[in-house]
Design a protein around this motif. Structure first.
Motif, mmCIF file in Angstrom:
data_model
loop_
_atom_site.group_PDB
_atom_site.id
_atom_site.type_symbol
_atom_site.label_atom_id
_atom_site.label_comp_id
_atom_site.label_asym_id
_atom_site.label_seq_id
_atom_site.Cartn_x
_atom_site.Cartn_y
_atom_site.Cartn_z
ATOM 1 N N GLN A 32 0.828 -1.207 0.000
ATOM 2 C CA GLN A 32 0.000 0.000 0.000
ATOM 3 C C GLN A 32 0.863 1.258 0.000
ATOM 4 O O GLN A 32 0.470 2.294 -0.539
ATOM 5 C CB GLN A 32 -0.932 -0.021 1.207
ATOM 6 N N LEU A 33 2.069 1.139 0.575
ATOM 7 C CA LEU A 33 2.995 2.273 0.599
ATOM 8 C C LEU A 33 3.857 2.340 -0.651
ATOM 9 O O LEU A 33 4.341 3.419 -1.016
ATOM 10 C CB LEU A 33 3.894 2.180 1.832
ATOM 11 N N ALA A 34 4.068 1.161 -1.300
ATOM 12 C CA ALA A 34 4.925 1.132 -2.493
ATOM 13 C C ALA A 34 4.286 0.223 -3.537
ATOM 14 O O ALA A 34 4.785 -0.879 -3.822
ATOM 15 C CB ALA A 34 6.325 0.644 -2.138
ATOM 16 N N PRO A 35 3.175 0.657 -4.125
ATOM 17 C CA PRO A 35 2.440 -0.215 -5.058
ATOM 18 C C PRO A 35 3.166 -0.480 -6.363
ATOM 19 O O PRO A 35 2.757 -1.367 -7.119
ATOM 20 C CB PRO A 35 1.141 0.559 -5.300
ATOM 21 N N ASP A 36 4.251 0.248 -6.652
ATOM 22 C CA ASP A 36 4.980 0.060 -7.897
ATOM 23 C C ASP A 36 6.252 -0.768 -7.710
ATOM 24 O O ASP A 36 7.107 -0.782 -8.591
ATOM 25 C CB ASP A 36 5.330 1.410 -8.525
ATOM 26 N N ALA A 37 6.384 -1.452 -6.562
ATOM 27 C CA ALA A 37 7.571 -2.253 -6.279
ATOM 28 C C ALA A 37 7.320 -3.707 -6.693
ATOM 29 O O ALA A 37 6.579 -4.425 -6.006
ATOM 30 C CB ALA A 37 7.937 -2.169 -4.803
ATOM 31 N N PRO A 38 7.887 -4.166 -7.803
ATOM 32 C CA PRO A 38 7.585 -5.523 -8.289
ATOM 33 C C PRO A 38 7.974 -6.617 -7.299
ATOM 34 O O PRO A 38 7.280 -7.634 -7.192
ATOM 35 C CB PRO A 38 8.391 -5.628 -9.593
ATOM 36 N N ALA A 39 9.074 -6.431 -6.566
ATOM 37 C CA ALA A 39 9.505 -7.468 -5.613
ATOM 38 C C ALA A 39 8.469 -7.672 -4.510
ATOM 39 O O ALA A 39 8.269 -8.803 -4.043
ATOM 40 C CB ALA A 39 10.862 -7.102 -5.013
ATOM 41 N N LEU A 40 7.809 -6.591 -4.105
ATOM 42 C CA LEU A 40 6.775 -6.720 -3.076
ATOM 43 C C LEU A 40 5.586 -7.513 -3.597
ATOM 44 O O LEU A 40 5.013 -8.345 -2.881
ATOM 45 C CB LEU A 40 6.332 -5.339 -2.597
ATOM 46 N N HIS A 41 5.196 -7.268 -4.840
ATOM 47 C CA HIS A 41 4.094 -8.033 -5.436
ATOM 48 C C HIS A 41 4.465 -9.522 -5.526
ATOM 49 O O HIS A 41 3.634 -10.392 -5.238
ATOM 50 C CB HIS A 41 3.763 -7.490 -6.825
ATOM 51 N N LEU A 42 5.738 -9.793 -5.922
ATOM 52 C CA LEU A 42 6.174 -11.187 -6.035
ATOM 53 C C LEU A 42 6.116 -11.874 -4.670
ATOM 54 O O LEU A 42 5.578 -12.996 -4.543
ATOM 55 C CB LEU A 42 7.596 -11.238 -6.582
ATOM 56 N N ASN A 43 6.644 -11.224 -3.651
ATOM 57 C CA ASN A 43 6.637 -11.820 -2.312
ATOM 58 C C ASN A 43 5.221 -11.947 -1.760
ATOM 59 O O ASN A 43 4.910 -12.932 -1.054
ATOM 60 C CB ASN A 43 7.506 -10.989 -1.363
ATOM 61 N N TYR A 44 4.380 -10.980 -2.085
ATOM 62 C CA TYR A 44 2.989 -11.064 -1.649
ATOM 63 C C TYR A 44 2.310 -12.272 -2.308
ATOM 64 O O TYR A 44 1.559 -13.019 -1.658
ATOM 65 C CB TYR A 44 2.268 -9.766 -2.009
ATOM 66 N N GLY A 45 2.594 -12.505 -3.591
ATOM 67 C CA GLY A 45 2.048 -13.676 -4.273
ATOM 68 C C GLY A 45 2.503 -14.968 -3.625
ATOM 69 O O GLY A 45 1.715 -15.913 -3.473
ATOM 70 N N TYR A 54 -5.043 -18.977 -4.362
ATOM 71 C CA TYR A 54 -4.313 -19.072 -5.621
ATOM 72 C C TYR A 54 -4.684 -17.985 -6.621
ATOM 73 O O TYR A 54 -3.817 -17.460 -7.331
ATOM 74 C CB TYR A 54 -4.524 -20.459 -6.235
ATOM 75 N N ASP A 55 -5.951 -17.662 -6.716
ATOM 76 C CA ASP A 55 -6.354 -16.632 -7.685
ATOM 77 C C ASP A 55 -5.736 -15.280 -7.325
ATOM 78 O O ASP A 55 -5.271 -14.548 -8.216
ATOM 79 C CB ASP A 55 -7.880 -16.526 -7.735
ATOM 80 N N GLU A 56 -5.710 -14.960 -6.042
ATOM 81 C CA GLU A 56 -5.094 -13.700 -5.613
ATOM 82 C C GLU A 56 -3.584 -13.745 -5.823
ATOM 83 O O GLU A 56 -2.962 -12.724 -6.167
ATOM 84 C CB GLU A 56 -5.406 -13.441 -4.144
ATOM 85 N N ALA A 57 -2.984 -14.903 -5.622
ATOM 86 C CA ALA A 57 -1.544 -15.042 -5.850
ATOM 87 C C ALA A 57 -1.205 -14.781 -7.308
ATOM 88 O O ALA A 57 -0.211 -14.112 -7.631
ATOM 89 C CB ALA A 57 -1.080 -16.432 -5.432
ATOM 90 N N ARG A 58 -2.036 -15.302 -8.201
ATOM 91 C CA ARG A 58 -1.795 -15.090 -9.626
ATOM 92 C C ARG A 58 -1.846 -13.600 -9.963
ATOM 93 O O ARG A 58 -1.000 -13.093 -10.711
ATOM 94 C CB ARG A 58 -2.815 -15.849 -10.456
ATOM 95 N N VAL A 59 -2.819 -12.906 -9.404
ATOM 96 C CA VAL A 59 -2.922 -11.456 -9.646
ATOM 97 C C VAL A 59 -1.667 -10.750 -9.154
ATOM 98 O O VAL A 59 -1.131 -9.850 -9.821
ATOM 99 C CB VAL A 59 -4.179 -10.892 -8.961
ATOM 100 N N ALA A 60 -1.161 -11.159 -7.991
ATOM 101 C CA ALA A 60 0.043 -10.528 -7.434
ATOM 102 C C ALA A 60 1.243 -10.763 -8.354
ATOM 103 O O ALA A 60 2.031 -9.835 -8.613
ATOM 104 C CB ALA A 60 0.315 -11.082 -6.044
ATOM 105 N N TYR A 61 1.406 -11.972 -8.847
ATOM 106 C CA TYR A 61 2.519 -12.239 -9.765
ATOM 107 C C TYR A 61 2.371 -11.438 -11.055
ATOM 108 O O TYR A 61 3.364 -10.931 -11.611
ATOM 109 C CB TYR A 61 2.576 -13.739 -10.104
ATOM 110 N N GLU A 62 1.133 -11.343 -11.546
ATOM 111 C CA GLU A 62 0.906 -10.565 -12.769
ATOM 112 C C GLU A 62 1.179 -9.084 -12.533
ATOM 113 O O GLU A 62 1.664 -8.384 -13.441
ATOM 114 C CB GLU A 62 -0.522 -10.793 -13.260
ATOM 115 N N GLN A 63 0.904 -8.599 -11.345
ATOM 116 C CA GLN A 63 1.246 -7.217 -11.000
ATOM 117 C C GLN A 63 2.758 -7.023 -10.990
ATOM 118 O O GLN A 63 3.268 -5.982 -11.425
ATOM 119 C CB GLN A 63 0.665 -6.853 -9.639
ATOM 120 N N ALA A 64 3.472 -8.026 -10.506
ATOM 121 C CA ALA A 64 4.933 -7.948 -10.535
ATOM 122 C C ALA A 64 5.426 -7.815 -11.971
ATOM 123 O O ALA A 64 6.341 -7.028 -12.265
ATOM 124 C CB ALA A 64 5.537 -9.190 -9.866
#
Length: 472
Positions: A32-45, A54-64
């Protein structure tokens, strides 16, 4: 103000403690503080995947990938996620995308090669195993799975070589020990085969039966020793190894066998009353030893010379007669063509129903369905809805002139009853059917008709047609 880097570090620490709920909450704060950080999206996934979301994880990886296009790690994680969800086509695409971004990604090569092996795409599987091993010649799993690929191709010398190379890389690699054991059994090296087969628990990540009773491994025991045999694996395995129950009475004063309820009546009808069959076990008091059922052959030092192949199961005579009165007169053949869909390799042993057409076109045959709760072709007489368990199926099969089946529990049931049986066998046959031979030391009444190549059902079915016509 909160720092996203610090929050991410705290999330990773929570993940290391397996506290996935806290990790998810902290990583979401960081995002929420750094929505443009790809590594955070990957780790969140990764965290969401651990939570089964799993569906939310896929979205997180796609955001990365949105914030860092062509990122190999994000594509690789998407491939692993698709694999968990059994979406093999998507997994293949993501692993290929990983390699487009990073041709030296060893695990993408390895995972793709293994997946292609499972899909029957052997040539590209070889290419990716070669690439993985060029990058890391000591990759134990790649060495083993390349051996497995050779085993699928019936190139047994090469399969053995790579299993051994995997063990040279890691002498404790249980899967390679197990695979060498099943290859030994396939090739008729029985005693070393059973020893390797004992590695199945660790190799297949199966929990060993929970019991404090000492394990019996064939040693001499006291005259009042009492054995608990614990059934394992599928119905076919249990039917196959039940032949050894009477031999156990030579070592123990009492033998009790824990089995699924569907086998209770059949086994009670078939074996000496000194052998007790139970379907539930509250405690292990009253027994002196235990053994998993598939370990009995190891304990008894079973070889081909110690197998008679003769029938050892008996259907209830009254039930056999009841079916005799009900079934029409004529040459009756039972068909089973589908295995348990939960088995990893079921697609290779099961026969598409349209491949049965040449058999079903034979005149003067009463075709009988032996598939329980599976839609049967219209040409088959279907009495399976009247069966409650294996005792009912056994009484029915006892009235048939011939059984034709893929590698399923039906083959073991018919063979154990001594009913003439044709096994339609896949190209890379299971260890128990060995190679090339048309007979089986396990069942004297079985004839084996084999594929000449992967998915080549036309060859064994054509031979089965001729065998049926010769018996009419």
């Amino acid at each position: 103000m909160k720092d996203p880097v610090q929050l991410a570090q705290m999330a990773r620490a929570a993940a290391q403690r397996m506290d996935w709920a806290s990790a998810q909450h902290l990583m979401l704060e960081a995002l929420q503080l750094a929505p443009d950080a790809p590594a955070l999206h990957l780790n969140y996934g990764n965290i969401l995947k651990q939570l089964g979301r799993y569906d939310e994880a896929r979205v997180a990886y796609e955001q990365a990938l949105y914030w860092q296009p062509n990122w190999a790690d994000a594509q690789y994680n998407l491939g692993n996620l698709a694999l968990v969800q059994h979406d093999f086509i998507a997994a293949t695409e993501h692993y290929r995308a990983t390699l487009d971004a990073n041709p030296k990604h060893i695990e993408a090569h390895y995972n793709l090669a293994t997946l292609l092996t499972n899909l029957g795409q052997f040539a590209p599987a070889h290419q990716h195993f070669a690439a993985a091993l060029a990058l890391n010649p000591q990759h134990t799993d790649a060495l083993h799975n390349l051996g497995r690929l050779y085993r699928r191709e019936n190139r047994h010398d090469l399969a053995r070589r790579y299993y051994q190379l995997a063990l040279a890389s890691n002498p404790e690699h249980a899967l390679s020990q197990y695979s060498l054991g099943t290859l030994d059994l396939y090739e008729g090296n029985w005693l070393s085969g059973w020893a390797g087969y004992e590695k199945r628990w660790a190799a297949l990540h199966k929990p060993y039966p929970q019991t404090a009773l000492p394990r019996w491994s064939g040693e001499a025991v006291s005259g009042n020793a009492k054995l608990l045999v614990i059934a394992e694996q599928g119905f076919g395995d249990i039917l196959q190894f039940s032949r050894f129950f009477p031999s156990l009475l030579q070592h123990f004063s009492e033998v009790s066998v824990l089995i699924p309820a569907a086998l209770l009546r059949l086994f009670t009808d078939s074996f000496d009353k000194k052998i007790q069959f139970i379907t539930e076990l509250d405690h292990h008091a009253g027994f002196s030893h235990h053994i998993p059922m598939m370990s009995v052959a190891f304990a008894l030092n079973i070889t081909e010379q110690t197998l008679s192949g003769q029938a050892y199961l008996r259907a209830n005579s009254a039930a056999v007669q009841a079916w005799c009165d009900q079934l029409p007169k004529g040459f009756k053949v039972g068909l089973a063509w589908q295995g348990n869909p939960q088995q990893v390799d079921n697609r290779w042993r099961s026969i598409p129903s349209h491949c049965l057409t040449p058999l079903l076109a034979i005149d003067q045959v009463i075709w009988c369905n032996l598939q329980y709760r599976i839609a049967a072709p219209a040409q088959l007489r279907d009495d399976s809805t009247q069966w409650q368990d294996f005792a009912d199926a056994a009484a029915y099969i006892q009235n048939l002139d011939l059984v034709i089946s893929a590698c399923t529990a039906t083959v073991h049931l018919a063979g154990a009853l001594g009913v003439p049986t044709i096994l339609l066998c896949r190209h890379d046959a299971d260890w128990r059917w060995q190679g090339e031979r048309s007979d089986s030391p396990w069942y004297a009444s079985i004839r084996i008709l084999r594929q000449h190549a992967l998915l080549d059902w036309a060859t064994p079915i054509s031979a089965a047609v001729q065998a049926v016509k010769a018996r009419i």
